[in-house]
Design a protein around this motif. Sequence first.
Motif, mmCIF file in Angstrom:
data_model
loop_
_atom_site.group_PDB
_atom_site.id
_atom_site.type_symbol
_atom_site.label_atom_id
_atom_site.label_comp_id
_atom_site.label_asym_id
_atom_site.label_seq_id
_atom_site.Cartn_x
_atom_site.Cartn_y
_atom_site.Cartn_z
ATOM 1 N N VAL A 21 0.979 -1.096 0.056
ATOM 2 C CA VAL A 21 0.050 -0.142 -0.196
ATOM 3 C C VAL A 21 0.943 1.247 0.030
ATOM 4 O O VAL A 21 1.987 1.199 0.325
ATOM 5 N N ASP A 22 0.361 2.528 -0.463
ATOM 6 C CA ASP A 22 1.023 3.620 -0.225
ATOM 7 C C ASP A 22 0.895 4.304 1.117
ATOM 8 O O ASP A 22 1.763 4.940 1.785
ATOM 9 N N GLU A 23 -0.293 3.924 1.830
ATOM 10 C CA GLU A 23 -0.625 4.562 3.267
ATOM 11 C C GLU A 23 -1.651 3.736 3.978
ATOM 12 O O GLU A 23 -2.175 2.807 3.273
ATOM 13 N N PHE A 24 -1.500 3.750 5.225
ATOM 14 C CA PHE A 24 -2.606 3.030 5.984
ATOM 15 C C PHE A 24 -3.209 4.056 7.061
ATOM 16 O O PHE A 24 -2.252 4.933 7.524
ATOM 17 N N VAL A 25 -4.204 3.837 7.675
ATOM 18 C CA VAL A 25 -5.058 4.391 8.636
ATOM 19 C C VAL A 25 -4.847 3.545 10.038
ATOM 20 O O VAL A 25 -5.388 2.598 9.599
ATOM 21 N N PHE A 26 -4.489 4.168 11.202
ATOM 22 C CA PHE A 26 -4.903 3.185 12.292
ATOM 23 C C PHE A 26 -5.279 4.075 13.303
ATOM 24 O O PHE A 26 -4.900 5.310 13.657
ATOM 25 N N GLY A 27 -6.079 3.288 14.279
ATOM 26 C CA GLY A 27 -6.728 4.153 15.169
ATOM 27 C C GLY A 27 -5.956 3.781 16.767
ATOM 28 O O GLY A 27 -4.964 2.763 16.816
ATOM 29 N N PRO A 28 -6.348 4.616 17.910
ATOM 30 C CA PRO A 28 -5.685 4.362 19.205
ATOM 31 C C PRO A 28 -5.900 2.895 19.540
ATOM 32 O O PRO A 28 -6.926 2.348 19.380
ATOM 33 N N GLY A 29 -4.633 2.094 20.057
ATOM 34 C CA GLY A 29 -4.676 0.494 20.204
ATOM 35 C C GLY A 29 -4.233 -0.176 19.262
ATOM 36 O O GLY A 29 -3.905 -1.457 19.339
ATOM 37 N N GLU A 30 -4.476 0.103 17.921
ATOM 38 C CA GLU A 30 -4.156 -0.813 16.901
ATOM 39 C C GLU A 30 -2.494 -0.727 16.646
ATOM 40 O O GLU A 30 -1.814 0.089 16.796
ATOM 41 N N ARG A 31 -2.048 -1.966 16.116
ATOM 42 C CA ARG A 31 -0.595 -1.993 15.828
ATOM 43 C C ARG A 31 -0.513 -2.645 14.336
ATOM 44 O O ARG A 31 -1.567 -3.602 13.950
ATOM 45 N N TYR A 32 0.261 -1.970 13.274
ATOM 46 C CA TYR A 32 0.619 -2.616 12.164
ATOM 47 C C TYR A 32 2.269 -2.832 11.958
ATOM 48 O O TYR A 32 2.787 -1.820 12.307
ATOM 49 N N ASP A 33 2.177 -3.857 11.479
ATOM 50 C CA ASP A 33 3.671 -4.286 10.905
ATOM 51 C C ASP A 33 3.730 -3.913 9.448
ATOM 52 O O ASP A 33 2.724 -4.245 8.724
ATOM 53 N N ALA A 34 4.681 -3.404 8.894
ATOM 54 C CA ALA A 34 4.891 -3.236 7.546
ATOM 55 C C ALA A 34 6.413 -3.514 7.079
ATOM 56 O O ALA A 34 7.269 -2.948 8.037
ATOM 57 N N VAL A 35 7.036 -4.012 6.040
ATOM 58 C CA VAL A 35 8.088 -4.127 5.398
ATOM 59 C C VAL A 35 8.224 -3.098 4.243
ATOM 60 O O VAL A 35 7.499 -2.850 3.476
ATOM 61 N N VAL A 36 9.397 -2.556 4.239
ATOM 62 C CA VAL A 36 9.875 -1.303 3.275
ATOM 63 C C VAL A 36 10.990 -1.949 2.513
ATOM 64 O O VAL A 36 11.978 -2.210 3.027
ATOM 65 N N GLU A 37 11.045 -1.861 1.143
ATOM 66 C CA GLU A 37 12.369 -2.250 0.463
ATOM 67 C C GLU A 37 12.957 -0.865 0.024
ATOM 68 O O GLU A 37 12.519 -0.153 -0.615
ATOM 69 N N LEU A 38 14.209 -0.801 0.370
ATOM 70 C CA LEU A 38 15.012 0.417 0.348
ATOM 71 C C LEU A 38 15.684 0.596 -1.034
ATOM 72 O O LEU A 38 16.893 0.065 -1.200
ATOM 73 N N THR A 39 15.000 0.875 -2.077
ATOM 74 C CA THR A 39 15.314 0.635 -3.459
ATOM 75 C C THR A 39 15.177 2.236 -3.900
ATOM 76 O O THR A 39 15.384 2.287 -5.350
#
Length: 453
Positions: A265-283
Amino acid sequence: GGRGPSPPIGEGDQDSDETFNPPTYTPPEPTPLPDPDVKRTLRATAATITLGPNATSQSWVYDGQYVGPELRVSEGDIVEVALQNDLPAVTTTHWHGIPLQNAMDGVPYVTQDPVTRGSSFTYTFRAEPPGTYFYHSHVGLQLDRGLLGPLIIEEDDPHIDYDREFTVIFDDYLNQPPEPLSDDGRDGMGGMGGMMGSDVRPPYTGLLADGRLPSNPRTLDVAEGERIRFRFVNAASATEFRTRLAGHQMTVSHVDGRPVDPVPVDEFVFGPGERYDAVVELTNPGAWQLRAAAVKGDESPARLDVRYGGHDGTPQAPDWGGRRLQYHDLHARDKISVSGSPDRVYDLTLSRAGRSYTWLIDGQAYPNAEPLDIREGEHVRFRLRNHSPVTHPMHLHGHFFRVGDALMDTIRVPGHMGQVSLDFRADNPGNWLFHCHNLYHLESGMARVIRYV
Ligand code: C2O
Ligand code: CU
């Protein structure tokens, strides 16, 4: 041991019957666990913290630091944490998201008596399942004062490849103590949802990444070609963040600690209490800003900088827009233990009581509210309908629930008649809070106890 008194009932204009006495709760006797693999002390204290140049704040924090120390353990570890209360107020610690035994859940008057000044309480739990979690005070508005920190349970077998990882805590910032103070030093006035009566409003004034103002961002010096895993935690009291790294896509790999089929994705939204893990490739070498902006308005977003490839100029800010993660993009990789038709259904409205700042679940304001009874083994469904104009991030203690094809422990229910149906297996006996993780809504009544009968 014996239970303390039930919490004082909020004065003011709650809709419910004045004579209703909130039930008292006793957690099931915890099953003894083997000797601990990890032993820690967390000391809750008042401290002056630094958020940036010329920006300090009088706060309540763990171990003298904000954000609190990262607790990092391995899947399956037995973890023992002694909470030492050196605050001028009662406190508890809650292990947000971990389905531990009820007596270790840290909810005042529901799973334990609040820990008094100068005393301590030892929490013991098995670190499972692996994932990104956080811990925080569950008394009054203490989370908003800074009593929080990340808790990472490392997996034996990550389903994603990455070279390095960073935990990133987004928070909102108060330039004054939360008002009115529920936790101003009077023992026994621990602060519970609803006891503050009306008019608990957030006076927060800014956004922080890893305890820093955007004028003082943390810089991550990384290397071209690396794959970076970010563990994002929304520890704010009242802020939904939209999050984006300039110049890169992010591949979301976990939600509330639970692995999902990776979603770029380009972006995500998250609220209080949520956790998101995301991997980014440094290219895409450069100097880039990672921003988390309040979902309404883009004024001084929380920020950190990422740079590589010898670029040390001014980091570029992201453009908002593009592909944003939706809940229906999420497909759990874990086995889901609930499907088919439920054994028990609760239809629950989320609303505000008239003109007062009192927030209700199905017309009742906690603690002056009936528990929602369930039985062990049942497949339970909550159908939530939001009759208010604002989003409510609803969090269930002690269980993961299923929404669509994903598992999580916190879900945003959008305003203006937003609807969410969540399903869970009643597999962890006890009394568990279900509440809005907007701290001001929680304090103003938006909670219920889920009671195993
Ligand atoms: Cu972070 Cu009752 O929760
Ligand atoms: Cu809410």
